[in-house]
Write a protein that holds these residues in place. Sequence first.
Motif, PDB file in Angstrom:
ATOM      1  N   THR A   9       0.840  -1.192   0.000  1.00  0.00           N
ATOM      2  CA  THR A   9       0.000   0.000   0.000  1.00  0.00           C
ATOM      3  C   THR A   9       0.879   1.247   0.000  1.00  0.00           C
ATOM      4  N   LYS A  10       0.551   2.184  -0.880  1.00  0.00           N
ATOM      5  CA  LYS A  10       1.295   3.435  -0.939  1.00  0.00           C
ATOM      6  C   LYS A  10       0.940   4.288   0.281  1.00  0.00           C
ATOM      7  N   ILE A  11       1.959   4.810   0.934  1.00  0.00           N
ATOM      8  CA  ILE A  11       1.727   5.689   2.082  1.00  0.00           C
ATOM      9  C   ILE A  11       1.193   7.016   1.549  1.00  0.00           C
ATOM     10  N   PRO A  12       0.108   7.523   2.167  1.00  0.00           N
ATOM     11  CA  PRO A  12      -0.457   8.783   1.694  1.00  0.00           C
ATOM     12  C   PRO A  12       0.549   9.925   1.823  1.00  0.00           C
ATOM     13  N   ASN A  13       0.425  10.909   0.915  1.00  0.00           N
ATOM     14  CA  ASN A  13       1.324  12.058   0.998  1.00  0.00           C
ATOM     15  C   ASN A  13       0.886  12.960   2.154  1.00  0.00           C
ATOM     16  N   VAL A  14       1.658  14.009   2.409  1.00  0.00           N
ATOM     17  CA  VAL A  14       1.431  14.882   3.561  1.00  0.00           C
ATOM     18  C   VAL A  14       0.040  15.535   3.516  1.00  0.00           C
ATOM     19  N   VAL A  15      -0.399  15.953   2.335  1.00  0.00           N
ATOM     20  CA  VAL A  15      -1.718  16.594   2.231  1.00  0.00           C
ATOM     21  C   VAL A  15      -2.825  15.583   2.541  1.00  0.00           C
ATOM     22  N   GLU A  16      -2.678  14.353   2.059  1.00  0.00           N
ATOM     23  CA  GLU A  16      -3.670  13.314   2.345  1.00  0.00           C
ATOM     24  C   GLU A  16      -3.682  12.987   3.842  1.00  0.00           C
ATOM     25  N   VAL A  17      -2.502  12.939   4.448  1.00  0.00           N
ATOM     26  CA  VAL A  17      -2.413  12.686   5.887  1.00  0.00           C
ATOM     27  C   VAL A  17      -3.119  13.815   6.646  1.00  0.00           C
ATOM     28  N   ALA A  18      -2.886  15.051   6.228  1.00  0.00           N
ATOM     29  CA  ALA A  18      -3.523  16.200   6.891  1.00  0.00           C
ATOM     30  C   ALA A  18      -5.043  16.067   6.851  1.00  0.00           C
ATOM     31  N   GLY A  19      -5.579  15.546   5.757  1.00  0.00           N
ATOM     32  CA  GLY A  19      -7.017  15.359   5.633  1.00  0.00           C
ATOM     33  C   GLY A  19      -7.574  14.321   6.585  1.00  0.00           C
ATOM     34  N   ALA A  20      -6.719  13.413   7.050  1.00  0.00           N
ATOM     35  CA  ALA A  20      -7.151  12.369   7.981  1.00  0.00           C
ATOM     36  C   ALA A  20      -6.935  12.768   9.439  1.00  0.00           C
TER      37      ALA A  20
END
Length: 166
Positions: free
Chosen positions: A109-120
């Motif tokens: 699984t690809k680790i989400p980028n920083v912006v995607e992490v911020a959304g979580a």
Amino acid sequence: MRRWILGLLGALALSACASVQRLDAANDVHALLISIRDEDNAAFDAHVDRSALKQQFQAKLDRQIGQDKRLGGLAAILGPSVIDFAGDALVQPRVFKLVAQQYGYTPNTKIPNVVEVAGALKPLPDGRVCAMSKKGGPCLMSFTKEDGVWKLTSFDGDFSMLRIKL
């Protein structure tokens, strides 16, 4: 009308602060995710408040032991050193890698980028942020900013997910 505009501006300012806080935290949470994936103990330790997690684990274990009369006597005999050992054993990248796998994150699984992490991430009233397992879902892990770094300070998920792979 002026009150309404001031209220709207205030709400936007608070929203912007929350977004900046989430983005700031996301950099460190992303680094933690990479350290878990790579089983990089040094990077993991830089993004984890080991003593806070051990205290939390101690409290959870104490509650569970307190609910079972048979285990209470065993805990009294073995003492806090066993709990301390268990805390050290559980606060490891490989343990959190197993938790991630239980949520469907495999080594592929690809680790989400920083912006995607911020959304979580969700800002909490006490200044911490928590990572949700899914958008709008319950908190899984909480992070506190310590000395300029957002560190994992509590595991809010199901305690039974923490397993030591031998």
